[in-house]
Design a protein around this motif. Structure first.
Motif, PDB file in Angstrom:
ATOM      1  N   ALA A  13       0.633  -1.413  -0.020  1.00 46.21           N
ATOM      2  CA  ALA A  13       0.172  -0.544  -0.117  1.00 46.21           C
ATOM      3  C   ALA A  13       1.077   1.006   0.236  1.00 46.21           C
ATOM      4  O   ALA A  13       0.427   1.904  -0.644  1.00 46.21           O
ATOM      5  N   ILE A  14       2.147   1.264   0.677  1.00 50.37           N
ATOM      6  CA  ILE A  14       3.055   2.629   0.706  1.00 50.37           C
ATOM      7  C   ILE A  14       3.784   2.819  -0.558  1.00 50.37           C
ATOM      8  O   ILE A  14       3.590   3.671  -0.730  1.00 50.37           O
ATOM      9  N   ALA A  15       3.714   1.023  -1.167  1.00 50.52           N
ATOM     10  CA  ALA A  15       4.398   1.564  -2.659  1.00 50.52           C
ATOM     11  C   ALA A  15       3.615   2.465  -3.811  1.00 50.52           C
ATOM     12  O   ALA A  15       3.657   2.527  -4.348  1.00 50.52           O
ATOM     13  N   ILE A  16       1.239   2.516  -2.947  1.00 46.55           N
ATOM     14  CA  ILE A  16       0.987   3.112  -4.315  1.00 46.55           C
ATOM     15  C   ILE A  16       0.942   4.542  -4.685  1.00 46.55           C
ATOM     16  O   ILE A  16       1.359   4.485  -5.369  1.00 46.55           O
ATOM     17  N   PRO A  17       1.622   4.780  -3.333  1.00 41.34           N
ATOM     18  CA  PRO A  17       1.885   6.429  -3.512  1.00 41.34           C
ATOM     19  C   PRO A  17       3.377   7.072  -4.290  1.00 41.34           C
ATOM     20  O   PRO A  17       3.371   7.614  -5.257  1.00 41.34           O
ATOM     21  N   LEU A  18       4.254   5.862  -4.384  1.00 40.26           N
ATOM     22  CA  LEU A  18       5.400   6.110  -3.993  1.00 40.26           C
ATOM     23  C   LEU A  18       5.459   6.237  -6.301  1.00 40.26           C
ATOM     24  O   LEU A  18       6.288   6.498  -6.704  1.00 40.26           O
ATOM     25  N   LEU A  19       4.267   5.304  -6.392  1.00 43.85           N
ATOM     26  CA  LEU A  19       4.188   5.014  -7.895  1.00 43.85           C
ATOM     27  C   LEU A  19       3.358   5.811  -8.814  1.00 43.85           C
ATOM     28  O   LEU A  19       3.789   6.530  -9.749  1.00 43.85           O
ATOM     29  N   ALA A  20       3.057   6.489  -8.038  1.00 47.42           N
ATOM     30  CA  ALA A  20       2.086   7.652  -8.698  1.00 47.42           C
ATOM     31  C   ALA A  20       2.625   9.416  -8.706  1.00 47.42           C
ATOM     32  O   ALA A  20       3.152   9.932  -9.622  1.00 47.42           O
ATOM     33  N   ARG A  21       3.612   9.305  -7.851  1.00 43.82           N
ATOM     34  CA  ARG A  21       5.059  10.233  -7.908  1.00 43.82           C
ATOM     35  C   ARG A  21       6.112   9.448  -8.614  1.00 43.82           C
ATOM     36  O   ARG A  21       6.405  10.747  -9.609  1.00 43.82           O
ATOM     37  N   VAL A  22       6.549   8.898  -8.533  1.00 42.53           N
ATOM     38  CA  VAL A  22       7.080   8.124 -10.355  1.00 42.53           C
ATOM     39  C   VAL A  22       6.539   8.288 -11.404  1.00 42.53           C
ATOM     40  O   VAL A  22       7.479   8.747 -12.392  1.00 42.53           O
ATOM     41  N   ALA A  23       5.013   8.018 -11.491  1.00 42.07           N
ATOM     42  CA  ALA A  23       4.506   8.548 -13.014  1.00 42.07           C
ATOM     43  C   ALA A  23       4.928  10.258 -12.974  1.00 42.07           C
ATOM     44  O   ALA A  23       4.513  10.412 -14.116  1.00 42.07           O
ATOM     45  N   TRP A  24       4.558  10.929 -12.251  1.00 39.12           N
ATOM     46  CA  TRP A  24       4.075  12.053 -11.973  1.00 39.12           C
ATOM     47  C   TRP A  24       5.279  13.127 -12.227  1.00 39.12           C
ATOM     48  O   TRP A  24       6.055  13.786 -13.259  1.00 39.12           O
ATOM     49  N   LEU A  25       6.210  12.322 -11.310  1.00 36.11           N
ATOM     50  CA  LEU A  25       7.937  12.901 -12.327  1.00 36.11           C
ATOM     51  C   LEU A  25       8.578  12.830 -13.442  1.00 36.11           C
ATOM     52  O   LEU A  25       8.703  13.674 -14.102  1.00 36.11           O
ATOM     53  N   GLN A  30      10.736  14.065 -16.603  1.00 31.28           N
ATOM     54  CA  GLN A  30      11.031  12.663 -18.004  1.00 31.28           C
ATOM     55  C   GLN A  30      12.492  12.435 -17.337  1.00 31.28           C
ATOM     56  O   GLN A  30      13.431  11.722 -17.754  1.00 31.28           O
ATOM     57  N   LYS A  31      12.427  12.203 -15.668  1.00 33.57           N
ATOM     58  CA  LYS A  31      13.379  11.716 -15.278  1.00 33.57           C
ATOM     59  C   LYS A  31      12.803  10.788 -14.051  1.00 33.57           C
ATOM     60  O   LYS A  31      11.759  11.128 -13.579  1.00 33.57           O
ATOM     61  N   ILE A  32      12.972   9.355 -13.469  1.00 33.24           N
ATOM     62  CA  ILE A  32      13.082   8.776 -12.703  1.00 33.24           C
ATOM     63  C   ILE A  32      14.415   8.383 -12.025  1.00 33.24           C
ATOM     64  O   ILE A  32      15.566   7.673 -12.102  1.00 33.24           O
ATOM     65  N   SER A  33      13.998   9.378 -10.472  1.00 32.49           N
ATOM     66  CA  SER A  33      15.324   8.747  -9.722  1.00 32.49           C
ATOM     67  C   SER A  33      15.770   8.213  -9.386  1.00 32.49           C
ATOM     68  O   SER A  33      14.610   6.591  -8.509  1.00 32.49           O
ATOM     69  N   ASN A  34      16.734   7.730  -8.550  1.00 31.96           N
ATOM     70  CA  ASN A  34      17.441   6.414  -7.861  1.00 31.96           C
ATOM     71  C   ASN A  34      16.837   5.888  -6.904  1.00 31.96           C
ATOM     72  O   ASN A  34      16.501   4.199  -6.650  1.00 31.96           O
ATOM     73  N   ARG A  35      16.804   6.838  -5.815  1.00 34.69           N
ATOM     74  CA  ARG A  35      15.530   6.609  -5.196  1.00 34.69           C
ATOM     75  C   ARG A  35      14.318   6.201  -4.849  1.00 34.69           C
ATOM     76  O   ARG A  35      14.580   5.334  -4.342  1.00 34.69           O
ATOM     77  N   ASP A  36      13.651   7.078  -5.414  1.00 39.04           N
ATOM     78  CA  ASP A  36      12.461   6.504  -6.457  1.00 39.04           C
ATOM     79  C   ASP A  36      12.449   4.426  -6.320  1.00 39.04           C
ATOM     80  O   ASP A  36      12.171   4.036  -5.534  1.00 39.04           O
ATOM     81  N   VAL A  37      13.972   4.067  -7.064  1.00 42.57           N
ATOM     82  CA  VAL A  37      13.704   2.625  -7.517  1.00 42.57           C
ATOM     83  C   VAL A  37      14.160   2.239  -6.360  1.00 42.57           C
ATOM     84  O   VAL A  37      13.863   1.128  -6.553  1.00 42.57           O
ATOM     85  N   LEU A  38      15.190   2.318  -5.850  1.00 42.26           N
ATOM     86  CA  LEU A  38      15.400   2.127  -4.701  1.00 42.26           C
ATOM     87  C   LEU A  38      14.736   2.064  -3.214  1.00 42.26           C
ATOM     88  O   LEU A  38      14.452   0.676  -2.486  1.00 42.26           O
ATOM     89  N   LEU A  39      13.897   2.558  -2.916  1.00 44.55           N
ATOM     90  CA  LEU A  39      12.751   2.901  -2.015  1.00 44.55           C
ATOM     91  C   LEU A  39      11.967   1.390  -2.268  1.00 44.55           C
ATOM     92  O   LEU A  39      11.549   0.489  -1.690  1.00 44.55           O
ATOM     93  N   SER A  40      11.111   1.302  -4.116  1.00 40.21           N
ATOM     94  CA  SER A  40      10.473   0.634  -4.696  1.00 40.21           C
ATOM     95  C   SER A  40      11.722  -0.601  -4.358  1.00 40.21           C
ATOM     96  O   SER A  40      10.147  -1.949  -4.020  1.00 40.21           O
ATOM     97  N   LEU A  41      12.244  -0.805  -4.541  1.00 40.13           N
ATOM     98  CA  LEU A  41      12.934  -2.173  -4.663  1.00 40.13           C
ATOM     99  C   LEU A  41      13.199  -2.631  -3.265  1.00 40.13           C
ATOM    100  O   LEU A  41      12.597  -3.986  -3.057  1.00 40.13           O
ATOM    101  N   CYS A  42      13.198  -1.807  -1.746  1.00 39.58           N
ATOM    102  CA  CYS A  42      13.419  -1.784  -0.637  1.00 39.58           C
ATOM    103  C   CYS A  42      11.560  -2.315  -0.591  1.00 39.58           C
ATOM    104  O   CYS A  42      11.510  -3.764   0.953  1.00 39.58           O
ATOM    105  N   LEU A  43       9.805  -1.789  -0.727  1.00 38.27           N
ATOM    106  CA  LEU A  43       9.229  -1.979  -0.216  1.00 38.27           C
ATOM    107  C   LEU A  43       8.895  -3.112  -0.631  1.00 38.27           C
ATOM    108  O   LEU A  43       8.437  -4.042  -0.275  1.00 38.27           O
ATOM    109  N   GLY A  44       9.050  -3.651  -2.048  1.00 41.69           N
ATOM    110  CA  GLY A  44       9.204  -5.190  -3.013  1.00 41.69           C
ATOM    111  C   GLY A  44       9.634  -6.145  -2.441  1.00 41.69           C
ATOM    112  O   GLY A  44       8.523  -6.903  -2.430  1.00 41.69           O
ATOM    113  N   LEU A  45      11.017  -5.719  -1.691  1.00 40.29           N
ATOM    114  CA  LEU A  45      11.874  -6.788  -1.324  1.00 40.29           C
ATOM    115  C   LEU A  45      11.442  -7.392   0.539  1.00 40.29           C
ATOM    116  O   LEU A  45      11.011  -8.214   0.469  1.00 40.29           O
TER     117      LEU A  45
END
Length: 181
Positions: A13-25, A30-45
């Motif tokens: 559930a925490i990943a959903i607003p993070l993914l919405a933020r990634v989509a908007w940014l 036209q950039k996807i930050s490494n911080r957002d990708v790494l946070l998504s990875l940590c939430l998924g793991l």
């Protein structure tokens, strides 16, 4: 509902607003930050770890690792050829961890639908409402590229929402059956 399952659902559930933020940014800058990708990875793991402990099977963790590596290797040449951005490649490589191995087919179907929708909107921007059309045209004039993070994030959000709905439905229905017996 098990405490491990509830914690896993909370991480998703925490990943959903993070993914919405990634989509908007990704759409606006036209950039996807490494911080957002790494946070998504940590939430998924974290979610995968909790489910693996709950079920006693590490199959989903292994399948997700294999899927992530395959996506990274398969999309890397497209980044070298400048067909997709590095953020898009990294985001796609993280999706098997966030979605889980059992949700990859559903994610792929959602991704196909959203990618086709993006292509249709890129080819026919007049289909958009006036405000969105103006923002889109300004963005395309400025960058001249398609934000692939938007369909990736939208497909992941839909898949996670469907997984959460299914998990809650199964958990509550099994609890009701146990109470009746």
């Amino acid at each position: 509902m098990s405490l491990l399952l509830a914690a896993s659902l909370l991480l998703k559930a925490i990943a959903i607003p993070l993914l919405a933020r990634v989509a908007w940014l990704d759409f606006t800058t036209q950039k996807i930050s490494n911080r957002d990708v790494l946070l998504s990875l940590c939430l998924g793991l974290g979610a995968l770890q909790l489910v693996s402990v709950l079920t006693g099977s590490w199959w989903d963790m292994g399948l997700s690792t294999l899927g992530g590596l395959l996506l990274l290797v398969a999309l890397f040449p497209f980044w070298i050829l400048r067909k997709v951005g590095a953020g898009d490649v990294k985001l796609m490589a993280v999706m098997p961890f966030l979605i889980g191995g059992d949700g990859l087919v559903v994610f792929t179907l959602f991704l196909l639908v959203f990618a086709v929708a993006i292509v249709v909107l890129v080819k026919n921007p007049f289909m958009l409402p006036a405000g969105a059309f103006r923002l889109y045209v300004q963005h395309m004039d400025r960058k001249g590229v398609v934000p692939f993070g938007v369909p990736i994030s939208a497909a992941a959000i839909c898949t996670i929402a469907l997984q959460m709905y299914h998990a809650i439905l199964v958990a509550t229905s099994s609890g009701i059956l146990e109470q009746l017996n």
